[in-house]
Scaffold this motif. Structure first.
Motif, PDB file in Angstrom:
ATOM      1  N   TRP A  24      34.982  29.231  42.878  1.00  0.00           N
ATOM      2  CA  TRP A  24      35.119  29.826  44.206  1.00  0.00           C
ATOM      3  C   TRP A  24      36.522  30.389  44.411  1.00  0.00           C
ATOM      4  CZ3 TRP A  24      37.659  27.688  48.732  1.00  0.00           C
ATOM      5  CH2 TRP A  24      37.325  28.320  49.932  1.00  0.00           C
ATOM      6  N   ASP A  25      37.532  29.679  43.930  1.00  0.00           N
ATOM      7  CA  ASP A  25      38.915  30.137  44.058  1.00  0.00           C
ATOM      8  C   ASP A  25      39.142  31.475  43.363  1.00  0.00           C
ATOM      9  OD1 ASP A  25      39.829  28.033  45.608  1.00  0.00           O
ATOM     10  OD2 ASP A  25      40.567  26.878  43.893  1.00  0.00           O
ATOM     11  N   GLY A  26      38.327  31.787  42.373  1.00  0.00           N
ATOM     12  CA  GLY A  26      38.479  33.022  41.627  1.00  0.00           C
ATOM     13  C   GLY A  26      37.903  34.246  42.307  1.00  0.00           C
ATOM     14  N   PHE A  27      37.184  34.079  43.408  1.00  0.00           N
ATOM     15  CA  PHE A  27      36.598  35.226  44.107  1.00  0.00           C
ATOM     16  C   PHE A  27      37.684  36.070  44.754  1.00  0.00           C
ATOM     17  CE2 PHE A  27      32.323  32.926  45.029  1.00  0.00           C
ATOM     18  CZ  PHE A  27      31.913  33.174  43.732  1.00  0.00           C
ATOM     19  N   GLU A  28      37.524  37.380  44.653  1.00  0.00           N
ATOM     20  CA  GLU A  28      38.487  38.294  45.259  1.00  0.00           C
ATOM     21  C   GLU A  28      38.395  38.289  46.777  1.00  0.00           C
ATOM     22  OE1 GLU A  28      39.306  43.056  45.145  1.00  0.00           O
ATOM     23  OE2 GLU A  28      38.600  42.102  43.319  1.00  0.00           O
ATOM     24  N   HIS A  29      37.182  38.159  47.309  1.00  0.00           N
ATOM     25  CA  HIS A  29      36.960  38.172  48.752  1.00  0.00           C
ATOM     26  C   HIS A  29      36.470  36.796  49.195  1.00  0.00           C
ATOM     27  CE1 HIS A  29      37.449  42.485  48.742  1.00  0.00           C
ATOM     28  NE2 HIS A  29      36.608  42.560  47.736  1.00  0.00           N
TER      29      HIS A  29
END
Length: 90
Positions: A24-29
């Protein structure tokens, strides 16, 4: 969305959510995390993760739904799902 079958595959809700966080932390938005729970114990564990945006109260009795709604309070949004009928509304 974290479904009950994801939790079953991993083994428990705490481990599942711990594995979700780095992904989840890797999502851009910003993306809301919604978790399907089957019982009050899972709700307790789910509430240890303040980044969970919504808890789905899944396939519980009317009494369990009332307890879950009260227990979650304003910590995050909540919704009942699975076998939900107007008679079970709180």
């Amino acid at each position: 969305m974290v479904k009950d079958n994801h939790i079953d595959f991993v083994g428990d809700i705490t481990t599942t959510l711990a594995k979700v966080r780095p992904y989840w932390d890797g999502f851009e938005h910003p993306t809301p995390v919604i978790v399907e729970t089957r019982n009050l114990d899972q709700i307790d564990h789910c509430m240890d993760f303040p980044w969970v945006e919504r808890i789905l109260i899944d396939t519980m009795t009317q009494k369990e739904i009332q307890q879950a709604v009260s227990h979650i309070g304003g910590a995050c949004s909540k919704a009942a799902s699975g076998n939900f009928t107007p008679q079970k509304s709180v």
